[in-house]
Design a protein around this motif. Structure first.
Motif, PDB file in Angstrom:
ATOM      1  N   GLU A 198       0.522  -1.290   0.053  1.00  0.00           N
ATOM      2  CA  GLU A 198      -0.107   0.047  -0.022  1.00  0.00           C
ATOM      3  C   GLU A 198       0.917   1.304   0.115  1.00  0.00           C
ATOM      4  N   GLN A 199       2.051   1.381   0.574  1.00  0.00           N
ATOM      5  CA  GLN A 199       2.681   2.312   0.982  1.00  0.00           C
ATOM      6  C   GLN A 199       3.616   2.619  -0.556  1.00  0.00           C
ATOM      7  N   TYR A 209       2.361   1.869  -3.513  1.00  0.00           N
ATOM      8  CA  TYR A 209       1.406   2.466  -4.355  1.00  0.00           C
ATOM      9  C   TYR A 209       1.116   3.684  -4.239  1.00  0.00           C
ATOM     10  N   ALA A 210       0.819   4.083  -2.797  1.00  0.00           N
ATOM     11  CA  ALA A 210       0.666   5.454  -2.722  1.00  0.00           C
ATOM     12  C   ALA A 210       1.809   6.193  -2.983  1.00  0.00           C
ATOM     13  N   ASP A 211       3.039   6.058  -2.782  1.00  0.00           N
ATOM     14  CA  ASP A 211       4.150   6.507  -3.376  1.00  0.00           C
ATOM     15  C   ASP A 211       4.380   6.820  -4.771  1.00  0.00           C
ATOM     16  N   ARG A 253      -8.495   2.786  -6.204  1.00  0.00           N
ATOM     17  CA  ARG A 253      -7.377   3.879  -6.250  1.00  0.00           C
ATOM     18  C   ARG A 253      -6.960   4.150  -7.421  1.00  0.00           C
TER      19      ARG A 253
END
Length: 421
Positions: free
Chosen positions: A213-214, A216-218, A379
């Motif tokens: 998830e991190q 992906y967010a980055d 997302r």
């Protein structure tokens, strides 16, 4: 040179027909509102969009009966080149259609921020992020564009698999594909990468099952590490899918539109990473396979730390040119183009998942119901965060990876350099 000349000739023809530059005059001789607005897009000429355009024009005419609205449908393969020429000249249509992501973000200098005009629509419509840059909105979303993984339930049944329980891990996905191919002869995945677009669908369709998830967010935020194990694994699986025969034969010579989707529709492949818009999507597939046989699954998990989700953004939207004489009037036309009645017509005729979250899609089959249910937890698509230049390079390199003429490591090194530039 011939192609450039054709673009110039096409633009000249549009100008001669009055398809460019049209500021609405504030008043006509009778003292009422008059003038003309010109819209450029590539949808208004489609039969499936006719009711949508008619409804939007009717909505606008109710508030502005004296203003003429002219839609000029451009060929999509030349659209951004024609638009670029108009932008360079500083005169063109008042309202313009854009794809979300890089195509609009590369051109925001030619657009007016719409923040002051669309405040009351922010909650009703989804997909704003794809049309935003530096905390300003430059277009209003008409559709949502995403990349669900569709599967053929009838092929699952022929292979003795549960059609309502697709695999949730990559290992089980490969096992299901092996069983389906053995029983039916169908390949695992329909793929078309002749235009280099297949890798975009692959990256976004499978990425949420691979990246944490991190990570992906980055990635979405612009802090991308092209050498990370997760990113490398996405491209390694692309290579492995080609080498092990998961794709249909000749993926690099198969056009995505519409040959790839025809492979899935004909039952020659059991899965395809498709679209949510008005082509290569649930409604088109249902015409060939029957709505009850079209399933939607989330990305199979490759990394246990991944959290699969629907990848989607704003699909297409309309923005206002910075040179228009009456920004408020042009923005009102954009609001009519994203009105609930207009978007309901587009959804009903074309099957496009509209940006309007109030539209009820519950009666149109299990696939669209599943897609809509996943939107709240979805997302942004990974490839949409990339510049157009990096997307184009990724397409070329993806073809070379499938042909075996470049290694994954070398391809990722080039992409990292492009993305930093």
């Amino acid at each position: 040179m011939k192609q450039r000349a054709a673009w110039a000739a096409s633009l000249a023809a549009v100008l001669a027909l009055g398809g460019c530059g049209s500021a609405a005059a504030p008043d006509d001789e009778a003292g009422g509102e008059g003038g003309k607005l010109v819209v450029w897009d590539w949808k208004s000429g489609d039969e499936s969009a006719a009711a949508y355009i008619d409804q939007a024009k009717a909505d606008f005419a109710e508030a502005h009966p004296g203003v003429e609205v002219e839609f000029v449908a451009q060929p999509f393969d030349q659209y951004y080149n024609l638009l670029g020429t108009a932008i360079q000249s500083g005169s063109g249509p008042d309202v313009m259609m854009f794809n979300g992501g890089g195509q609009i973000r590369d051109r925001v200098d030619a657009l007016l921020p719409l923040d002051d005009y669309i405040a009351e629509d922010r909650e009703r419509l989804a997909g704003w992020e794809a049309f935003s840059q530096d905390d300003h909105v430059y277009a209003a979303p008409v559709t949502l564009q995403g990349h669900p993984i569709y599967y053929n339930k009838s092929l699952y049944e022929e292979a003795g698999l549960d059609p309502d329980a697709p695999a949730t891990t990559w290992e089980d996905f490969l096992a299901d594909c092996e069983a389906i191919t053995a029983a039916t002869g169908a390949k695992c995945l329909a793929q078309g990468n002749k235009e280099g677009i297949g890798i975009q669908f692959w990256l976004s369709g499978l990425g949420s099952g691979i990246l944490t998830e991190q990570e992906y967010a980055d990635w979405i935020a612009g802090d991308r590490d092209w050498t990370s194990p997760g990113v490398k694994r996405i491209f390694e699986l692309w290579q492995e899918a080609g080498e092990t025969g998961l794709f249909n034969d000749g993926a690099n010579s198969t056009a995505m539109f519409n040959d790839m989707f025809a492979v899935f529709e004909s039952g020659d492949a059991s899965h395809v990473i498709g679209l949510m818009s008005d082509v290569g999507h649930w409604k088109e597939f249902a015409e060939f396979l029957d709505a009850e046989n079209v399933g939607v699954m989330q990305a199979p998990v490759v990394s246990p730390e991944a959290a699969p989700s629907l990848p989607y953004d704003g699909g297409i939207g309309y923005g206002v040119a910075e040179w228009t004489a009456d920004p408020a009037l042009a923005a009102d036309l954009v609001r009519s183009l994203t009105s609930t009645d207009a978007l309901e017509a587009f959804y009903g005729d074309a099957g496009a998942i509209a940006s309007d979250t109030t539209i009820d899609a519950s009666s149109d089959g299990p696939a669209v119901t599943d897609i809509v249910a996943q939107i709240p937890s979805g997302r942004p698509a990974l490839h949409v965060a990339l510049s157009v230049e990096t997307q184009e390079l990724m397409g070329r390199l993806s073809q070379q990876i499938l042909s075996g003429s470049i290694t994954v490591d070398d391809a990722l090194a080039q992409l990292a350099e492009s993305d930093q530039g």
